[in-house]
Design an enzyme around this catalytic site. Structure first.
Site: not given
Ligand code: YYY
Ligand code: MG
Length: 148
Positions: A49, A112, A115
């Site tokens: 990450y 969520n 990944h």
């Molecule tokens: O690619 P994706 O997993 O959909 O989102 P990213 O923007 O790459 O962020 C990685 C991961 O970080 C996300 O799955 C949950 C967490 N996250 C979070 O806890 N709070 C946020 N505001 C944004 C992302």
């Molecule tokens: Mg991502």
């Protein structure tokens, strides 16, 4: 053919969603080209990450990813990066459409479930990070029944 890195996060493993999630990618017609159950340490999670290291949620995200085993996978197929992201759904499960993995199985953004790589290039990087060993080489015998 295009490949993507997909990881079932610790909550997905704990909640018994591994078979359900693998089934969705399999039934779509994508090919499983790498698979392992693995617990990663803090420095590995921080590397995965790295692009998000300045974000306020970074520490919590790293804690979450190292909190239990994850299922790391390589999936292959035409447009698998973009289509894989559609199968997964929006980052925040509150905005993920029903029918997507996050839309069906998650509530909070920090739990969520899964990944998926966001581009072919990050897919390449993530596969190299998670699968330094050479992947198993196999070709599906149903290919002509999926591709015209
Ligand atoms: O690619 P994706 O997993 O959909 O989102 P990213 O923007 O790459 O962020 C990685 C991961 O970080 C996300 O799955 C949950 C967490 N996250 C979070 O806890 N709070 C946020 N505001 C944004 C992302
Ligand atoms: Mg991502």
């Amino acid at each position: 053919m295009e490949q993507t890195f997909i990881m079932i996060k610790p909550d997905g493993v704990q909640r018994g969603l591994v078979g359900e999630i693998i089934g969705r990618f399999e039934k779509k017609g994508f090919y499983l080209k790498g698979l392992k159950l693995i617990t990663v340490d803090r420095s590995f999670a921080e590397k995965h990450y790295a692009d998000l290291s300045a974000k306020p949620f970074f520490n919590g995200l790293v804690e979450y990813i190292i909190s239990g085993p994850v299922v790391a996978m390589i999936w292959e197929g035409k447009n698998v990066v973009t289509t894989g992201r559609k199968i997964i759904g929006a980052t925040n499960p509150a905005e993920s459409a029903p029918g997507t993995i996050r839309g069906d199985f998650a509530i909070d953004i920090g739990r969520n479930v899964i990944h998926g790589s966001d581009s072919v290039e990050s897919g390449r990087k993530e596969i190299a990070l998670w699968f330094p060993e050479s992947p198993v080489n196999w070709q599906s015998s149903v290919h002509p029944w999926i591709y015209e």
